[in-house]
Design a protein around this motif. Sequence first.
Motif, PDB file in Angstrom:
ATOM      1  N   ASP A   4      36.459  12.877  18.292  1.00 43.20           N
ATOM      2  CA  ASP A   4      35.255  13.786  18.890  1.00 43.20           C
ATOM      3  C   ASP A   4      36.185  15.206  19.591  1.00 43.20           C
ATOM      4  O   ASP A   4      35.477  15.984  20.207  1.00 43.20           O
ATOM      5  N   ASP A  40      40.404   8.981  17.943  1.00 45.67           N
ATOM      6  CA  ASP A  40      39.433   9.974  18.764  1.00 45.67           C
ATOM      7  C   ASP A  40      39.069  10.849  17.671  1.00 45.67           C
ATOM      8  O   ASP A  40      39.938  12.061  17.511  1.00 45.67           O
ATOM      9  N   GLU A  89      37.377  18.608  20.041  1.00 45.22           N
ATOM     10  CA  GLU A  89      37.036  19.898  19.525  1.00 45.22           C
ATOM     11  C   GLU A  89      38.177  20.709  18.805  1.00 45.22           C
ATOM     12  O   GLU A  89      39.406  20.586  19.238  1.00 45.22           O
ATOM     13  N   ASP A 131      35.277   9.063   7.918  1.00 44.54           N
ATOM     14  CA  ASP A 131      35.302  10.028   9.044  1.00 44.54           C
ATOM     15  C   ASP A 131      36.427  10.592   9.183  1.00 44.54           C
ATOM     16  O   ASP A 131      36.506  12.106   9.546  1.00 44.54           O
TER      17      ASP A 131
END
Length: 253
Positions: free
Chosen positions: A93, A91, A95, A137
């Motif tokens: 995503d 993951d 924050e 990524d």
Amino acid sequence: MAGKADRAAATETALVWERPERGTRGPAPERSREQLTEAAIGLADAGGLAAVSVRQVARELGTGPASLYRYVAGRDDLVDLMVDTATGEIDLDAELTGDPVTDLVALATRTQRVHLRHPWLLEVPPEALRVGPRGLDYLEFALRALEPVAGLTGPGKLEAVAVLNALVAMLSGVEIRARRSPTGRQAAQAAYLGAVAGRGGHPLLAAALAGGAADGAHLGAGDATRAGAGFERVVRRVLAGLLAPDPPAPPVR
């Protein structure tokens, strides 16, 4: 003739990411790289990386091995696709908090979960710069987490990410082996360790065990909560030291 040979050699050395999904010649595609990758990961999850070959993937898909070479050049391509697909399960995503150590420990924890789901990842031969689109990524996310670190150069940041990845792999391997070990053998090893420490010949080891170090030594044995806490503690300590400012150089005498 030479031009054709040069093009063939370039195709063989080009990474799978730099080649089209399939050749432009021949009949319409019956499979996709995604299907090949899914079948290969299923084989590896069940039998380890050694269970993966173009022939075995073809058998899983109910086709002939020759047909798969329209999508991949060989087993190395399969492994590259598998690693990148597994990396995509991490993951990215979440924050960022702005605290590099906290953010990288969280990333390491999420990465370890993928290693535990796919133990074959630890069998992939180490290869410098083995990274695909999803790996890029991941790398970008880790470097973004490191942005607040003052004075750390680009190569230094890449080095920190490499150390983090190596640490996650090592600790994941320890936990996987601990889970696979027979309970009786673990008990016998623990009893041996305690007995040897109690004989007086290893006072520092005895003191460390008395302080509770035995629980963290396995970083995977015992309940998941304790193992997870041990993993995060070790990763945090390593990162804190790795990202600390360099000490001043000693004075020249």
